[in-house]
Design a protein around this motif. Structure first.
Motif, short mmCIF file in Angstrom:
data_model
loop_
_atom_site.label_atom_id
_atom_site.label_comp_id
_atom_site.label_asym_id
_atom_site.label_seq_id
_atom_site.Cartn_x
_atom_site.Cartn_y
_atom_site.Cartn_z
N GLU A 1 0.70 -1.20 0.15
CA GLU A 1 0.15 0.03 0.03
C GLU A 1 0.87 1.24 0.10
OE1 GLU A 1 -3.24 0.10 2.87
OE2 GLU A 1 -3.20 -2.05 2.89
N LYS B 1 -2.34 9.24 -1.10
CA LYS B 1 -3.42 8.52 -0.70
C LYS B 1 -4.08 8.16 -2.13
CE LYS B 1 -4.58 10.94 3.56
NZ LYS B 1 -5.29 11.55 4.38
N ASN B 2 -4.80 7.13 -2.41
CA ASN B 2 -5.28 6.85 -3.65
C ASN B 2 -6.65 5.95 -3.44
OD1 ASN B 2 -4.30 4.35 -3.00
ND2 ASN B 2 -3.27 3.89 -4.97
N ILE B 3 -7.50 6.06 -4.12
CA ILE B 3 -8.80 5.11 -3.82
C ILE B 3 -8.83 3.78 -4.51
CG2 ILE B 3 -11.38 5.32 -4.35
CD1 ILE B 3 -11.21 8.30 -3.60
N SER B 4 -8.50 2.62 -3.94
CA SER B 4 -8.79 1.64 -4.70
C SER B 4 -10.04 1.10 -4.72
CB SER B 4 -7.72 0.64 -3.74
OG SER B 4 -8.27 -0.77 -3.99
N ARG B 5 -10.62 0.75 -6.06
CA ARG B 5 -11.75 0.28 -6.08
C ARG B 5 -12.20 -0.93 -4.95
NH1 ARG B 5 -15.90 2.62 -6.32
NH2 ARG B 5 -15.58 3.45 -8.38
N LYS C 1 -10.77 -1.62 -2.18
CA LYS C 1 -10.88 -1.27 -0.76
C LYS C 1 -12.03 -0.39 -0.46
CE LYS C 1 -6.40 -1.68 0.98
NZ LYS C 1 -6.14 -2.38 2.02
N LEU C 2 -12.71 0.35 -1.45
CA LEU C 2 -13.72 1.08 -1.39
C LEU C 2 -14.78 0.14 -1.43
CD1 LEU C 2 -15.03 3.93 -0.99
CD2 LEU C 2 -15.08 3.97 -3.64
#
Length: 127
Positions: free
Chosen positions: A62, A81-85, A87-88
């Motif tokens: 991560e 920070k990144n938005i992982s589909r 993890k979301l």
């Protein structure tokens, strides 16, 4: 520092991950800080070194920590920070479980929002 509870259903390596993330969020651990070695942390928490190693590997995936050969494991200086589909989606499932349980406890939406807001502030050191 970190607290591990073997009685709960969350796997121990995930508890280590969450504990380190919480310490970062609260400002206890900062960018560039050195983490204990796998052996040191496993001894401190009285858990298997493989468990700590697995947690460190996940944190490295991560980009939260970085391993420098011969030096140790450090909190990443370049974390973004990144938005992982994936993890979301997992977070949304967790929220649904929480809402369901809150409903059966008799909590209203406003109560749940108040609890969530307070926990969010506590995680950020009361800010």
């Amino acid at each position: 520092m970190l607290r591990i509870d073997a009685r709960i259903s969350t796997p121990i390596y995930e508890q280590v991950i969450l504990g380190i993330k919480e310490l970062i969020l609260k400002g206890v651990l900062k960018s560039g800080d050195k983490l204990p070695s796998v052996r040191e942390l496993s001894t401190l928490l009285t858990i298997n070194p493989n468990t700590v190693s697995k947690a460190y590997m996940e944190l490295e995936k991560e980009h939260i920590v970085e391993v420098i050969k011969g030096k140790g494991t450090f909190i990443s200086k370049n974390y973004e920070k990144n938005i992982s589909r994936e993890k979301l989606n997992k977070l949304m499932i967790d929220f649904k479980k929480i809402i369901l349980e809150a409903n059966y406890l008799g909590l209203e939406e406003k109560d749940l929002i108040l609890i969530l807001s307070q926990e969010y502030r506590d995680m950020r050191g009361g800010i």
